[in-house]
Each structure stands twice: as C-alpha cells, then as structure tokens.
Design a protein around this motif. Structure first.
Motif, short mmCIF file in Angstrom:
data_model
loop_
_atom_site.label_atom_id
_atom_site.label_comp_id
_atom_site.label_asym_id
_atom_site.label_seq_id
_atom_site.Cartn_x
_atom_site.Cartn_y
_atom_site.Cartn_z
N SER A 200 5.51 59.91 -20.47
CA SER A 200 6.23 59.39 -21.64
C SER A 200 7.72 60.05 -21.65
N ASN A 201 7.84 61.02 -20.81
CA ASN A 201 9.19 61.70 -20.70
C ASN A 201 9.91 61.52 -19.38
N SER A 202 10.54 60.75 -19.21
CA SER A 202 11.36 60.31 -17.94
C SER A 202 12.04 61.38 -17.24
N ASN A 203 12.53 62.63 -17.80
CA ASN A 203 13.18 63.73 -17.33
C ASN A 203 12.41 65.04 -17.71
N GLY A 204 10.97 64.79 -17.78
CA GLY A 204 10.23 66.04 -18.06
C GLY A 204 9.73 66.67 -16.93
N GLU A 205 8.63 67.58 -17.16
CA GLU A 205 8.15 68.41 -16.11
C GLU A 205 7.64 67.67 -15.01
N THR A 206 6.95 66.68 -15.10
CA THR A 206 6.09 65.81 -14.24
C THR A 206 7.31 65.04 -13.28
N TYR A 207 8.69 64.76 -13.90
CA TYR A 207 9.65 64.48 -13.10
C TYR A 207 10.25 65.23 -12.13
N LYS A 208 10.38 66.63 -12.73
CA LYS A 208 11.07 67.66 -11.90
C LYS A 208 10.02 67.65 -10.55
N THR B 135 1.35 61.87 -12.57
CA THR B 135 1.11 61.85 -14.16
C THR B 135 1.03 63.33 -14.93
N PRO B 136 1.46 63.47 -15.87
CA PRO B 136 1.06 64.61 -16.84
C PRO B 136 -0.29 64.26 -17.04
N VAL B 137 -0.97 65.63 -17.70
CA VAL B 137 -2.24 65.38 -17.93
C VAL B 137 -2.30 65.63 -19.82
N TYR B 138 -2.75 64.48 -20.02
CA TYR B 138 -2.54 64.26 -21.52
C TYR B 138 -4.06 64.29 -21.73
N ASP C 240 -2.23 53.95 1.51
CA ASP C 240 -2.74 55.44 1.09
C ASP C 240 -2.26 55.64 -0.22
N MET C 241 -3.20 56.60 -0.65
CA MET C 241 -2.97 56.96 -2.26
C MET C 241 -3.04 58.47 -2.20
N ALA C 242 -2.16 59.01 -3.14
CA ALA C 242 -2.43 60.54 -3.26
C ALA C 242 -1.83 60.56 -4.88
N VAL C 243 -2.28 61.97 -5.36
CA VAL C 243 -1.86 62.01 -6.85
C VAL C 243 -1.27 63.33 -7.10
N ILE C 244 -0.19 63.41 -7.81
CA ILE C 244 0.35 64.73 -8.33
C ILE C 244 0.05 64.71 -10.07
N SER C 245 -0.58 65.73 -10.31
CA SER C 245 -0.75 65.92 -11.88
C SER C 245 0.12 67.10 -12.23
N CYS C 246 0.59 67.14 -13.45
CA CYS C 246 1.31 68.31 -14.02
C CYS C 246 0.92 68.53 -15.45
N GLY C 247 0.81 69.54 -15.63
CA GLY C 247 0.24 70.24 -17.26
C GLY C 247 0.41 71.41 -17.45
N HIS D 3 -2.07 69.64 -8.14
CA HIS D 3 -1.60 70.04 -9.61
C HIS D 3 -0.66 70.95 -9.75
N CYS D 4 0.16 70.65 -10.61
CA CYS D 4 1.55 71.55 -10.67
C CYS D 4 1.58 72.05 -12.21
N TRP D 5 2.32 72.98 -12.28
CA TRP D 5 3.03 73.21 -13.87
C TRP D 5 4.62 73.81 -13.58
N ILE D 6 5.10 73.89 -14.64
CA ILE D 6 6.43 74.46 -14.84
C ILE D 6 6.66 75.65 -15.60
N ASP D 7 7.22 76.69 -15.15
CA ASP D 7 7.52 77.97 -15.89
C ASP D 7 8.94 78.12 -16.12
N ASP D 8 9.28 78.28 -17.31
CA ASP D 8 10.42 78.52 -17.79
C ASP D 8 11.58 77.28 -17.25
N GLY D 9 11.16 76.26 -17.39
CA GLY D 9 11.95 75.13 -16.80
C GLY D 9 11.93 74.91 -15.51
#
Length: 168
Positions: A11-19, A72-75, A108-115, A144-150
C-alpha cells in the motif's frame, strides 16, 4: 541468470518493502512492478473486469520473464490485500486466459516479505507455496526482512544476498 521481475504488492509504493525490493533489484537487475500503480479489480466470476490492467500485466510477465519474485509487506499475519487480489485474478488464467495460464508452468517463484516483526508466524508462505504447486511453478525460496531506523540492517542484507544466490 534467468530473466526475472519483482512484483511489489504494498500500500506504500516507497515504503519498507520497496526499499528491500530496490536492494534485490540492484543485485539481480530485475525490474520492479508496483501493483499499487495498476488498476486491478477483484476476481469476478462473470469476468466483467477484463478491461483493467491485470491481463496485460500477467501477459507481459509470462511472455518476458522466467522468474517472479512476489514482494509483500506482512499485513495482519498474511500477504497484503493488493497481492491477494493479484493472486485471486490468476484464476482468470485458468478459466478464460488459459494460454496465459499455461505459460506459468515451469516458471520460478520466490517471495520477499517485510514486516515489523523479525519472525513470521508459521504458515505465512503456505499460500505462495501451494499456488506454485497448483500452477506448476517452481517455488525456489523466500526471505523475511525488516527495516531498522529507515535502512536495511546488515544482517538483513546478508539474508538478502543469500536469497539472491538461491534464486539465480
């Protein structure tokens, strides 16, 4: 290296998952398609939504790429609504766009999640894995990934580096 694409469903084109997608895109040279910028309607049993962006997009993907990374982000413990709508619309490829659907076989398929949590609840990847099986796709990996302090922490960068090695 197989030619691939990253399908971003946030839902955020420039958010954490985009990074995170941008980091992977730099490593792989895979372009990013932002589903938020597309007009994709929910699945319709009458297929009255054929004029939206789904059919041209899925045709572009199956005709030009051998690898799809779904990001995808985790919602609420699952994939985003935008991503779920995209997956629901793949049903069109099984009913009215069968030639397009057949081209998913062998891809082939793979998945990135961010939360915000560093760990996913068990079962998060099940819809992706089972969809790949059903469609005859090869499910290669997930991360699975996450962002710390931007920014992406070094530990996550190492995870992403390993993820990229498993899919190329």
């Amino acid at each position: 290296m197989k030619k691939g694409i990253i399908v971003l469903g946030s839902s955020n084109s420039n958010g954490e998952t985009y990074k995170v997608c941008s980091y992977v895109s730099e490593l792989t040279q895979y372009p990013i398609i932002d589903l938020k910028l597309k007009n994709i309607s929910e699945f319709d049993y009458g297929f009255n939504n054929r004029g939206d962006d789904f059919h041209p997009l899925i045709q572009e993907i199956v005709n030009n790429y051998g690898m799809i990374i779904f990001a995808t982000p985790v919602y609420w413990y699952t994939m985003s609504g935008i991503m779920k709508t995209f997956f629901d619309r793949i049903s069109d490829c099984l009913k009215i766009e069968k030639d397009t659907g057949r081209k998913l076989r062998g891809m082939d398929m793979a998945v990135i999640s961010c939360g915000s949590d560093k760990n996913l609840k068990q079962g998060f990847h099940m819809p992706f894995i089972e969809s790949a099986k059903y469609l005859g796709m090869n499910y290669l990996s997930d991360v699975h990934c996450w962002i710390d302090d931007g920014s992406i922490p070094e530990s996550v960068q190492r995870k992403l580096d390993g993820f990229v090695k498993t899919i190329i």
